[in-house]
Design a protein around this motif. Sequence first.
Motif, mmCIF file in Angstrom:
data_model
loop_
_atom_site.group_PDB
_atom_site.id
_atom_site.type_symbol
_atom_site.label_atom_id
_atom_site.label_comp_id
_atom_site.label_asym_id
_atom_site.label_seq_id
_atom_site.Cartn_x
_atom_site.Cartn_y
_atom_site.Cartn_z
ATOM 1 N N VAL A 31 8.836 -38.404 26.169
ATOM 2 C CA VAL A 31 8.158 -37.270 26.789
ATOM 3 C C VAL A 31 8.799 -35.966 26.331
ATOM 4 C CG1 VAL A 31 7.700 -36.121 28.996
ATOM 5 C CG2 VAL A 31 7.411 -38.598 28.789
ATOM 6 N N LEU A 32 10.132 -35.915 26.353
ATOM 7 C CA LEU A 32 10.894 -34.766 25.862
ATOM 8 C C LEU A 32 11.830 -35.261 24.765
ATOM 9 C CD1 LEU A 32 11.845 -32.952 29.213
ATOM 10 C CD2 LEU A 32 9.910 -32.491 27.710
ATOM 11 N N PRO A 33 11.815 -34.643 23.594
ATOM 12 C CA PRO A 33 12.586 -35.180 22.466
ATOM 13 C C PRO A 33 14.080 -35.297 22.716
ATOM 14 C CG PRO A 33 11.042 -33.488 21.732
ATOM 15 C CD PRO A 33 11.028 -33.461 23.224
ATOM 16 N N HIS A 34 14.668 -34.349 23.431
ATOM 17 C CA HIS A 34 16.121 -34.304 23.558
ATOM 18 C C HIS A 34 16.601 -34.525 24.998
ATOM 19 C CE1 HIS A 34 16.037 -32.934 19.449
ATOM 20 N NE2 HIS A 34 15.305 -31.893 19.783
ATOM 21 N N HIS A 35 15.710 -34.955 25.857
ATOM 22 C CA HIS A 35 16.065 -35.204 27.246
ATOM 23 C C HIS A 35 15.595 -36.591 27.676
ATOM 24 C CE1 HIS A 35 16.659 -30.864 27.374
ATOM 25 N NE2 HIS A 35 17.198 -30.992 28.579
ATOM 26 N N ASP A 36 16.409 -37.238 28.524
ATOM 27 C CA ASP A 36 15.937 -38.406 29.250
ATOM 28 C C ASP A 36 15.028 -37.928 30.368
ATOM 29 O OD1 ASP A 36 17.494 -40.197 27.748
ATOM 30 O OD2 ASP A 36 19.239 -39.851 29.056
ATOM 31 N N VAL A 37 13.961 -38.665 30.612
ATOM 32 C CA VAL A 37 13.020 -38.362 31.692
ATOM 33 C C VAL A 37 12.818 -39.630 32.507
ATOM 34 C CG1 VAL A 37 10.636 -37.742 32.235
ATOM 35 C CG2 VAL A 37 11.851 -36.517 30.437
ATOM 36 N N TRP A 38 12.878 -39.503 33.825
ATOM 37 C CA TRP A 38 12.692 -40.656 34.698
ATOM 38 C C TRP A 38 12.147 -40.169 36.049
ATOM 39 C CZ3 TRP A 38 17.171 -38.072 33.923
ATOM 40 C CH2 TRP A 38 18.033 -37.831 34.998
ATOM 41 N N ASP A 39 11.847 -41.071 36.959
ATOM 42 C CA ASP A 39 11.405 -40.758 38.321
ATOM 43 C C ASP A 39 10.397 -39.600 38.345
ATOM 44 O OD1 ASP A 39 13.391 -42.609 38.842
ATOM 45 O OD2 ASP A 39 14.157 -41.536 40.579
ATOM 46 N N SER A 40 9.167 -39.870 37.968
ATOM 47 C CA SER A 40 8.140 -38.826 37.937
ATOM 48 C C SER A 40 7.255 -38.877 39.178
ATOM 49 C CB SER A 40 7.276 -38.977 36.687
ATOM 50 O OG SER A 40 6.578 -40.207 36.712
ATOM 51 N N TRP A 41 6.632 -37.732 39.491
ATOM 52 C CA TRP A 41 5.654 -37.675 40.581
ATOM 53 C C TRP A 41 4.677 -36.533 40.300
ATOM 54 C CZ3 TRP A 41 10.788 -36.324 41.100
ATOM 55 C CH2 TRP A 41 11.091 -34.995 41.438
ATOM 56 N N PRO A 42 3.406 -36.675 40.725
ATOM 57 C CA PRO A 42 2.436 -35.617 40.487
ATOM 58 C C PRO A 42 2.574 -34.506 41.515
ATOM 59 C CG PRO A 42 1.388 -37.390 41.661
ATOM 60 C CD PRO A 42 2.806 -37.836 41.388
ATOM 61 N N VAL A 43 2.167 -33.309 41.141
ATOM 62 C CA VAL A 43 1.891 -32.287 42.142
ATOM 63 C C VAL A 43 0.556 -32.687 42.770
ATOM 64 C CG1 VAL A 43 1.452 -29.842 42.576
ATOM 65 C CG2 VAL A 43 3.117 -30.521 40.827
ATOM 66 N N GLN A 44 0.560 -32.921 44.078
ATOM 67 C CA GLN A 44 -0.628 -33.408 44.759
ATOM 68 C C GLN A 44 -1.415 -32.264 45.392
ATOM 69 O OE1 GLN A 44 0.240 -36.978 47.414
ATOM 70 N NE2 GLN A 44 2.307 -36.179 47.092
ATOM 71 N N GLU A 45 -2.700 -32.494 45.527
ATOM 72 C CA GLU A 45 -3.485 -31.697 46.457
ATOM 73 C C GLU A 45 -3.292 -32.310 47.846
ATOM 74 O OE1 GLU A 45 -4.951 -28.951 45.592
ATOM 75 O OE2 GLU A 45 -4.660 -29.212 43.433
ATOM 76 N N MET A 60 5.969 -33.569 37.977
ATOM 77 C CA MET A 60 7.390 -33.281 37.990
ATOM 78 C C MET A 60 8.132 -34.571 37.673
ATOM 79 S SD MET A 60 7.801 -30.692 41.238
ATOM 80 C CE MET A 60 6.886 -29.153 41.256
ATOM 81 N N ALA A 61 9.334 -34.434 37.130
ATOM 82 C CA ALA A 61 10.154 -35.599 36.808
ATOM 83 C C ALA A 61 11.606 -35.161 36.777
ATOM 84 C CB ALA A 61 9.752 -36.203 35.462
ATOM 85 N N LEU A 62 12.500 -36.123 36.940
ATOM 86 C CA LEU A 62 13.916 -35.838 36.735
ATOM 87 C C LEU A 62 14.198 -35.860 35.237
ATOM 88 C CD1 LEU A 62 15.681 -37.881 39.559
ATOM 89 C CD2 LEU A 62 14.710 -35.580 39.615
ATOM 90 N N ALA A 63 15.072 -34.952 34.796
ATOM 91 C CA ALA A 63 15.409 -34.867 33.373
ATOM 92 C C ALA A 63 16.868 -34.472 33.218
ATOM 93 C CB ALA A 63 14.503 -33.851 32.662
ATOM 94 N N ALA A 64 17.459 -34.911 32.116
ATOM 95 C CA ALA A 64 18.830 -34.550 31.765
ATOM 96 C C ALA A 64 18.983 -34.709 30.263
ATOM 97 C CB ALA A 64 19.843 -35.445 32.489
ATOM 98 N N PRO A 65 19.886 -33.946 29.616
ATOM 99 C CA PRO A 65 20.094 -34.104 28.173
ATOM 100 C C PRO A 65 20.417 -35.554 27.817
ATOM 101 C CG PRO A 65 21.191 -32.127 28.964
ATOM 102 C CD PRO A 65 20.706 -32.855 30.188
ATOM 103 N N ALA A 66 19.830 -36.043 26.735
ATOM 104 C CA ALA A 66 19.972 -37.444 26.321
ATOM 105 C C ALA A 66 21.272 -37.639 25.548
ATOM 106 C CB ALA A 66 18.769 -37.872 25.490
ATOM 107 N N GLY A 349 15.568 -46.402 27.532
ATOM 108 C CA GLY A 349 14.293 -45.791 27.177
ATOM 109 C C GLY A 349 14.242 -44.306 27.485
ATOM 110 N N GLY A 350 14.352 -43.956 28.768
ATOM 111 C CA GLY A 350 14.367 -42.551 29.165
ATOM 112 C C GLY A 350 13.072 -41.814 28.903
ATOM 113 N N THR A 351 11.942 -42.492 29.083
ATOM 114 C CA THR A 351 10.643 -41.860 28.862
ATOM 115 C C THR A 351 9.602 -42.551 29.734
ATOM 116 O OG1 THR A 351 9.123 -41.093 27.137
ATOM 117 C CG2 THR A 351 9.926 -43.356 26.933
#
Length: 380
Positions: A31-45, A60-66, A349-351
């Motif tokens: 999802v992001l080339p240089h970051h791990d991404v995990w635990d995602s959630w949508p902005v809800q109506e 939205m998701a949690l992210a940190a440098p890979a 994985g981190g994606t």
Amino acid sequence: MRTARWTHDHLARLAEDPATTAPAIGHEPRVLPHHDVWDSWPVQEEDGSTTVVHGAELWMALAAPAVGHPEERHDRARIRLLARTGERWRDLGDVFADGTSPGSREWSGSAVRRPDGTVSIFYTAAGVRGEAHPTFHQRVVEARARLTSVGEAVQLERHVEHRVVLRGEGQYLPADEVEGGPGRIRAFRDPGWFRDPLDGREYLLVAASVPWHGHFTGAVAVAGAATGRWALLPPLLVSEGVNHEIERPHIVVHQGRYYLFFCTSRQAFHPAGSAPTGLYGFVAPALTGPYEPLNGSGLVIRNPPAQPDQAYAWLVLPDMSVESFVNYPSTGGGDPRRAESGTARARFGGTAAPTLHLALHDAATALLGTSARDERARRC
């Protein structure tokens, strides 16, 4: 409130079944080339649907440098805003300005767009801002930011007030350890926002620990909105000697029934490895219960036995699509979290993982496959 008990009798009904086993994951683009991404959630109506701006879903998701050991990402986690159009992700940057959260890092939560154009972001503040070493003090925070869009540019106001709205107290243990790590700390985190269609009231579900007997008393706490504050209620579910770490609880109402979902890892069970890493769930005729385990055991989705840690942090959306992230698709045997840094990094994985889709019928579930994301792409 009728607190459900998740017991070893339920887990004794576990059986390997294609209807609850996710397909193996291969290579997935980052999802992001240089970051791990995990635990995602949508902005809800407020009706639970995903917010769409200019044809793109907001997530939205949690992210940190890979870099470094993947398990260290939790010590650097920030919430990231993302736009998704089919398979394409667009990075919209950190949700909050540096140094504005009351914690030293930001853990999972949920978000809902309000009628006035602001977004209520509920998340876990972990640790204490400015601390020299990460501690594990957890509390639920609300930040309310204005959402604006000009052309394709979508922005959330970044300098906003962060207000602690819930912490572990009363019938819930405080999550305030100084030392610890994943699977070794109490919980009061992962707030999941939910509006009950029956009474229109707002609720937050929280991954918690209760002072019952023994160490394995992970629980799903619930708080109801009341006169400008949140009031803790008795737990929806407690694992009686079964599991230490229930995570990311959320509810989806489907055909008039309330489906309570959460995830947990194989290492968090008692004894460790006695049940698989997966998405688990219960169902009830109302938010207050009584709840019964889905599929007899509670298991809804498990990783395939040959790849027991391939995905995690499953989230079920109202259309029955299921999102998660790629964790360790290749374990090399043993617990990949405890592997040497370079080995763990190569296996992580981190994606985003492929989208799955569920069928629900009363207390039975079945996986339908990975077509949901393609269908969403056609709608966008």
